[in-house]
Design a protein around this motif. Structure first.
Motif, PDB file in Angstrom:
ATOM      1  N   THR A  46       0.831  -1.201   0.000  1.00 27.72           N
ATOM      2  CA  THR A  46       0.000   0.000   0.000  1.00 27.72           C
ATOM      3  C   THR A  46       0.868   1.254   0.000  1.00 27.72           C
ATOM      4  O   THR A  46       0.591   2.205  -0.729  1.00 27.72           O
ATOM      5  CB  THR A  46      -0.934   0.003   1.225  1.00 27.72           C
ATOM      6  OG1 THR A  46      -1.744  -1.171   1.181  1.00 27.72           O
ATOM      7  CG2 THR A  46      -1.816   1.228   1.249  1.00 27.72           C
ATOM      8  N   VAL A  47       1.922   1.244   0.789  1.00 29.45           N
ATOM      9  CA  VAL A  47       2.835   2.391   0.827  1.00 29.45           C
ATOM     10  C   VAL A  47       3.473   2.602  -0.540  1.00 29.45           C
ATOM     11  O   VAL A  47       3.551   3.733  -1.044  1.00 29.45           O
ATOM     12  CB  VAL A  47       3.914   2.204   1.919  1.00 29.45           C
ATOM     13  CG1 VAL A  47       4.978   3.282   1.819  1.00 29.45           C
ATOM     14  CG2 VAL A  47       3.284   2.213   3.301  1.00 29.45           C
ATOM     15  N   LEU A  48       3.906   1.529  -1.151  1.00 29.97           N
ATOM     16  CA  LEU A  48       4.534   1.612  -2.470  1.00 29.97           C
ATOM     17  C   LEU A  48       3.549   2.142  -3.508  1.00 29.97           C
ATOM     18  O   LEU A  48       3.891   3.020  -4.305  1.00 29.97           O
ATOM     19  CB  LEU A  48       5.067   0.231  -2.869  1.00 29.97           C
ATOM     20  CG  LEU A  48       6.006   0.191  -4.056  1.00 29.97           C
ATOM     21  CD1 LEU A  48       7.242   1.033  -3.779  1.00 29.97           C
ATOM     22  CD2 LEU A  48       6.403  -1.243  -4.337  1.00 29.97           C
ATOM     23  N   ARG A  49       2.327   1.621  -3.493  1.00 26.48           N
ATOM     24  CA  ARG A  49       1.307   2.085  -4.443  1.00 26.48           C
ATOM     25  C   ARG A  49       1.000   3.561  -4.219  1.00 26.48           C
ATOM     26  O   ARG A  49       0.838   4.329  -5.172  1.00 26.48           O
ATOM     27  CB  ARG A  49       0.038   1.258  -4.292  1.00 26.48           C
ATOM     28  CG  ARG A  49      -1.068   1.654  -5.262  1.00 26.48           C
ATOM     29  CD  ARG A  49      -2.300   0.786  -5.139  1.00 26.48           C
ATOM     30  NE  ARG A  49      -2.758   0.535  -3.795  1.00 26.48           N
ATOM     31  CZ  ARG A  49      -3.536   1.362  -3.087  1.00 26.48           C
ATOM     32  NH1 ARG A  49      -3.914   2.498  -3.610  1.00 26.48           N
ATOM     33  NH2 ARG A  49      -3.923   1.048  -1.864  1.00 26.48           N
ATOM     34  N   ARG A  50       0.932   3.987  -2.963  1.00 21.20           N
ATOM     35  CA  ARG A  50       0.606   5.379  -2.652  1.00 21.20           C
ATOM     36  C   ARG A  50       1.708   6.354  -3.062  1.00 21.20           C
ATOM     37  O   ARG A  50       1.458   7.550  -3.162  1.00 21.20           O
ATOM     38  CB  ARG A  50       0.314   5.525  -1.163  1.00 21.20           C
ATOM     39  CG  ARG A  50      -1.032   4.973  -0.784  1.00 21.20           C
ATOM     40  CD  ARG A  50      -1.314   5.176   0.672  1.00 21.20           C
ATOM     41  NE  ARG A  50      -2.668   4.797   0.988  1.00 21.20           N
ATOM     42  CZ  ARG A  50      -3.247   5.067   2.140  1.00 21.20           C
ATOM     43  NH1 ARG A  50      -2.585   5.714   3.081  1.00 21.20           N
ATOM     44  NH2 ARG A  50      -4.487   4.684   2.359  1.00 21.20           N
TER      45      ARG A  50
END
Length: 142
Positions: free
Chosen positions: A57-61
């Motif tokens: 999720t952090v990477l996608r964000r």
């Protein structure tokens, strides 16, 4: 050449004096009201930050996060509202809160407030900096 480098250097090397002041960022809270003369008691944080995020999720964000961009815009509106109150800032915040609400039967109005959270030793202190006028709830399809 040297003169043009002088103008280009601030772009490459950021200034530590980027912000005029460092202050608490306002948080937005809202309350649902049944009537125009009701006093708000049950304040809830608008778009609370998640406690935990997965690595994916952090990477996608990092690349796609329109909700966070909208939240940053609201924070900017809240900061402007505290500095120089305008109807535009109140309208922008109210519109986004109203669009996200799913009111229960009987909730006809809502109100928002801006709070500043600061640390005093080990304790967190919450200071109410602004309370909006009551807003009439707009229902989808009405």
């Amino acid at each position: 050449m040297l003169k043009s480098l002088k103008f280009f250097a601030p772009v490459l090397i950021p200034s530590w004096r980027f912000f005029d002041t460092i202050a608490a960022s306002p948080r937005i809270e809202f309350a649902l009201l049944g009537a125009a003369d009701e006093t708000a008691a049950d304040w809830q944080e608008f778009r609370p930050r998640p406690q935990n995020l997965s690595f994916g999720t952090v990477l996608r964000r990092l690349f796609w996060n329109p909700n966070w961009n909208d939240t940053l815009f609201l924070t900017s509106c809240a900061e402007r509202l505290l500095e120089n109150p305008t109807e535009h800032s109140v309208t922008e915040i109210s519109t986004r809160i109203a669009a996200s609400l799913n009111p229960a039967e009987g909730d006809e109005f809502f109100q928002f407030r801006l709070v500043l959270i600061s640390r005093a030793g080990d304790d967190l202190q919450k200071e109410v900096a602004y309370i909006s006028p009551r807003q009439l709830m707009t229902r989808p399809g009405a």
